[in-house]
Design a protein around this motif. Structure first.
Motif, short mmCIF file in Angstrom:
data_model
loop_
_atom_site.label_atom_id
_atom_site.label_comp_id
_atom_site.label_asym_id
_atom_site.label_seq_id
_atom_site.Cartn_x
_atom_site.Cartn_y
_atom_site.Cartn_z
N LEU A 218 1.90 21.42 -30.47
CA LEU A 218 0.53 21.86 -30.65
C LEU A 218 -0.22 20.94 -31.60
O LEU A 218 -1.33 20.48 -31.31
CB LEU A 218 0.54 23.31 -31.17
N VAL A 219 0.38 20.66 -32.77
CA VAL A 219 -0.27 19.80 -33.76
C VAL A 219 -0.43 18.38 -33.23
O VAL A 219 -1.49 17.76 -33.36
CB VAL A 219 0.50 19.81 -35.09
N ALA A 220 0.63 17.86 -32.61
CA ALA A 220 0.55 16.51 -32.04
C ALA A 220 -0.52 16.44 -30.95
O ALA A 220 -1.20 15.42 -30.80
CB ALA A 220 1.92 16.10 -31.48
N PHE A 221 -0.66 17.50 -30.20
CA PHE A 221 -1.67 17.56 -29.13
C PHE A 221 -3.07 17.41 -29.70
O PHE A 221 -3.87 16.58 -29.23
CB PHE A 221 -1.53 18.88 -28.38
N PHE A 222 -3.40 18.18 -30.74
CA PHE A 222 -4.73 18.10 -31.31
C PHE A 222 -4.97 16.78 -32.04
O PHE A 222 -6.11 16.33 -32.16
CB PHE A 222 -5.01 19.29 -32.23
N GLN A 223 -3.91 16.16 -32.55
CA GLN A 223 -4.07 14.86 -33.21
C GLN A 223 -4.10 13.69 -32.23
O GLN A 223 -4.43 12.57 -32.61
CB GLN A 223 -2.94 14.64 -34.24
N SER A 224 -3.78 13.94 -30.96
CA SER A 224 -3.70 12.85 -29.98
C SER A 224 -5.03 12.14 -29.80
O SER A 224 -5.08 11.01 -29.31
CB SER A 224 -3.21 13.39 -28.63
N ILE A 225 -6.12 12.77 -30.22
CA ILE A 225 -7.43 12.14 -30.11
C ILE A 225 -7.47 10.82 -30.86
O ILE A 225 -8.20 9.89 -30.50
CB ILE A 225 -8.53 13.11 -30.62
N ILE A 226 -6.68 10.68 -31.94
CA ILE A 226 -6.66 9.44 -32.73
C ILE A 226 -6.24 8.26 -31.86
O ILE A 226 -6.92 7.23 -31.78
CB ILE A 226 -5.71 9.56 -33.93
N GLY A 227 -5.08 8.40 -31.21
CA GLY A 227 -4.56 7.30 -30.40
C GLY A 227 -5.38 7.05 -29.15
O GLY A 227 -5.52 5.89 -28.73
N ILE A 228 -5.91 8.10 -28.56
CA ILE A 228 -6.73 7.94 -27.36
C ILE A 228 -7.94 7.07 -27.67
O ILE A 228 -8.27 6.13 -26.95
CB ILE A 228 -7.18 9.31 -26.81
N GLU A 229 -8.62 7.38 -28.77
CA GLU A 229 -9.76 6.57 -29.18
C GLU A 229 -9.33 5.14 -29.52
O GLU A 229 -9.98 4.17 -29.13
CB GLU A 229 -10.43 7.19 -30.41
N THR A 230 -8.23 5.03 -30.29
CA THR A 230 -7.78 3.72 -30.75
C THR A 230 -7.46 2.80 -29.58
O THR A 230 -7.81 1.61 -29.59
CB THR A 230 -6.53 3.87 -31.64
N LYS A 231 -6.79 3.33 -28.57
CA LYS A 231 -6.42 2.52 -27.41
C LYS A 231 -7.66 2.00 -26.70
O LYS A 231 -7.75 0.80 -26.36
CB LYS A 231 -5.57 3.36 -26.45
N GLU A 232 -8.64 2.86 -26.51
CA GLU A 232 -9.88 2.44 -25.85
C GLU A 232 -10.61 1.40 -26.70
O GLU A 232 -11.13 0.40 -26.19
CB GLU A 232 -10.77 3.65 -25.62
N GLN A 233 -10.62 1.61 -28.01
CA GLN A 233 -11.35 0.72 -28.91
C GLN A 233 -10.72 -0.67 -28.99
O GLN A 233 -11.42 -1.68 -29.01
CB GLN A 233 -11.46 1.35 -30.30
N ILE A 234 -9.39 -0.74 -29.06
CA ILE A 234 -8.74 -2.05 -29.16
C ILE A 234 -8.88 -2.81 -27.86
O ILE A 234 -9.01 -4.04 -27.85
CB ILE A 234 -7.26 -1.93 -29.60
N LEU A 235 -8.86 -2.10 -26.74
CA LEU A 235 -9.07 -2.77 -25.45
C LEU A 235 -10.49 -3.32 -25.35
O LEU A 235 -10.70 -4.42 -24.82
CB LEU A 235 -8.78 -1.81 -24.30
N GLN A 236 -11.45 -2.58 -25.86
CA GLN A 236 -12.83 -3.06 -25.87
C GLN A 236 -12.99 -4.26 -26.80
O GLN A 236 -13.72 -5.20 -26.50
CB GLN A 236 -13.79 -1.94 -26.29
N ALA A 237 -12.30 -4.22 -27.95
CA ALA A 237 -12.47 -5.27 -28.96
C ALA A 237 -11.73 -6.55 -28.60
O ALA A 237 -12.21 -7.65 -28.88
CB ALA A 237 -11.98 -4.76 -30.32
N SER A 238 -10.54 -6.40 -27.97
CA SER A 238 -9.70 -7.59 -27.77
C SER A 238 -9.26 -7.81 -26.33
O SER A 238 -8.71 -8.85 -26.00
CB SER A 238 -8.46 -7.49 -28.65
N GLY A 239 -9.45 -6.81 -25.50
CA GLY A 239 -9.05 -6.94 -24.11
C GLY A 239 -7.58 -6.75 -23.87
O GLY A 239 -7.09 -6.95 -22.75
N ARG A 240 -6.84 -6.34 -24.89
CA ARG A 240 -5.40 -6.12 -24.71
C ARG A 240 -4.89 -5.10 -25.73
O ARG A 240 -5.61 -4.72 -26.67
CB ARG A 240 -4.63 -7.42 -24.84
N LEU A 241 -3.65 -4.68 -25.54
CA LEU A 241 -3.03 -3.71 -26.44
C LEU A 241 -2.56 -4.39 -27.72
O LEU A 241 -2.32 -5.60 -27.74
CB LEU A 241 -1.85 -3.03 -25.74
N PRO A 242 -2.37 -3.62 -28.78
CA PRO A 242 -1.89 -4.20 -30.04
C PRO A 242 -0.41 -4.56 -29.96
O PRO A 242 0.32 -4.09 -29.08
CB PRO A 242 -2.11 -3.07 -31.05
N SER A 243 0.03 -5.41 -30.88
CA SER A 243 1.45 -5.74 -31.00
C SER A 243 2.18 -4.65 -31.77
O SER A 243 3.32 -4.30 -31.44
CB SER A 243 1.62 -7.08 -31.73
#
Length: 428
Positions: A218-243
């Motif tokens: 439950l807690v991990a589910f509500f916190q998942s918004i962090i990674g969802i945003e981060t993945k979209e943002q790094i792809l927009q910024a760099s065009g690829r996933l982080p190391s």
């Protein structure tokens, strides 16, 4: 998607895939070891959680509040001066410090409070260590018209009294726990005691991804918004996933929030950084996995790796960061570590203080001491990287609350003189 939730995407499908468990177990960790009197409460939460995680109306209400009340999405900031300083990987910082109340904790508190209202509850109770979860719970209780009681170890209250002050001003009752180590594990125990006699009207807003099933999911589910945003943002910024993605680990909620979106991408290293305290040899730390001292046990309703002695008694923990001195760790993270998907490091207090000074002076950011562990972990291994690598550090909270502890850690004599002057004024 409406304009009310613009910029926030529904992570239900991804979160549901990532957090599959077998009857509440993640590998050999997790489960539900609860007193019989609490079985109805857990059954009720499980039933409603399973309903809302696929309920678009619930998610719309949740996301609208995150956008219009909390201020999401939080930005992903390129740390250009830190990057130039090290001359290695490009460093990005996920700014959960800009979430309302100054930390990632509101993501979970808001979601659980909405769930509680669906269950017809009128009162929220919570445990807190650094005080950020307590402030978040008090905040959403005020926003949604509910009462709140927060349990906090007396030792943590002394270290984080600014947060105690704000919890009370927000209308919450704050109860100090004066037994045991007077820290987070004792606050959890006392909150559970309250819940046993009040669950018909009360929801326990557990603050981290630990405890009996379904709380880790439950807690991990509500916190998942962090990674969802981060993945979209790094792809927009760099065009690829982080190391690499770094996050501090106490119980594990901010780390799981940051890691989930990258879980399926094996090329992305996930690194959790625990509290090394005064170092492994000192015994004064809260590192369950990195130091290899956590052993399987059952406590507080679930099975995970705990710091315990040969008789199974929980050891005292220590960290300069009040939010990281928990004796256990999320069963999800314990399983991911055992399977080699998440690597764990430990950062000692001295390394954390040094990292904090560097981040402040080069980037103008003031991370919480908890979050600074993630920076310290990233800096420790920065020489392993090259200019082609991308690193993301989850800055899970801001450091306003830590001013007393930071000043003490820096041995700031001007601050000490200021406190003495103020003390003298109050005595008059």
């Amino acid at each position: 998607m409406s304009t009310e939730t613009k910029g926030i995407h529904n992570p239900i499908p991804e979160a549901a895939r990532t957090l599959q468990s077998d009857n509440g177990y993640y590998g050999r960790f997790g489960g539900s070891f609860i007193p019989e009197i609490l079985v109805p409460a857990f059954e009720e939460i499980t039933k409603h959680f399973e309903a809302v995680r696929y309920d678009e109306a619930f998610w719309h209400e949740y996301c609208a509040l995150l956008a219009n009340y909390s201020g999401r999405p939080t930005p992903l900031t390129f740390a250009d001066r830190l990057t130039a300083h090290f001359g290695r990987a490009r460093i990005y910082v996920k700014r959960e410090d800009l979430n309302h109340t100054g930390a990632h904790k509101l993501n979970n508190a808001l979601g659980q409070a909405l769930l509680a209202k669906r269950m017809g509850k009128t009162r929220l109770i919570a445990e807190t260590g650094a005080g950020q979860h307590g402030v978040a719970t008090a905040t959403v209780a005020a926003k949604l018209g509910m009462s709140a009681t927060i349990y906090m170890g007396r030792e943590d209250m002394e270290r984080q009294y600014a947060n105690v002050f704000w919890m009370k001003r927000l209308g919450a009752e704050v109860i100090g726990v004066e037994y045991g180590s007077q820290t987070l594990k004792d606050a959890i125990n006392e909150t559970l005691r309250d819940w046993v006699s009040s669950f018909e009207t009360t929801h326990y807003v557990l603050g981290t991804a630990s405890g009996a099933h379904p709380f880790p999911a439950l807690v991990a589910f509500f916190q998942s918004i962090i990674g969802i945003e981060t993945k979209e943002q790094i792809l927009q910024a760099s065009g690829r996933l982080p190391s690499r993605v770094y996050a501090c680990v106490g119980g594990g909620s901010n780390a799981l929030g940051a890691f989930q979106a990258f879980h399926a991408h094996d090329e992305v290293q996930l690194i959790g950084v625990e509290a090394g305290g005064r170092g492994q040899a000192s015994g004064s730390h809260a590192s369950r996995i990195a130091y290899g001292e956590g052993t399987p046990g059952v406590a507080q309703g679930y099975k995970t790796l705990f710091l315990q002695n040969q008789d199974g008694q929980m050891r005292d923990t220590y960290s300069i960061a009040a939010g990281l001195d928990y004796v256990g760790v999320s069963p999800i993270l314990a399983d991911l570590a055992e399977r080699g998907r998440v690597r764990f490091e430990a950062a000692a207090d001295e390394e954390v203080v040094q990292a904090l000074q560097l981040v402040m002076k080069l980037e103008g950011l003031i991370p919480a001491l908890e979050s600074t562990h993630a920076f310290a972990g990233a800096f420790k291994h920065i020489e392993e990287t090259t200019a082609s690598d991308l690193i993301i550090v989850n800055m899970s909270g801001r450091g306003d609350k830590d001013i007393f502890n930071v000043a003490e850690g820096l041995r700031d004599e001007e601050w000490n003189a200021f406190i003495e002057r103020k003390h003298g004024q109050y005595k008059k």
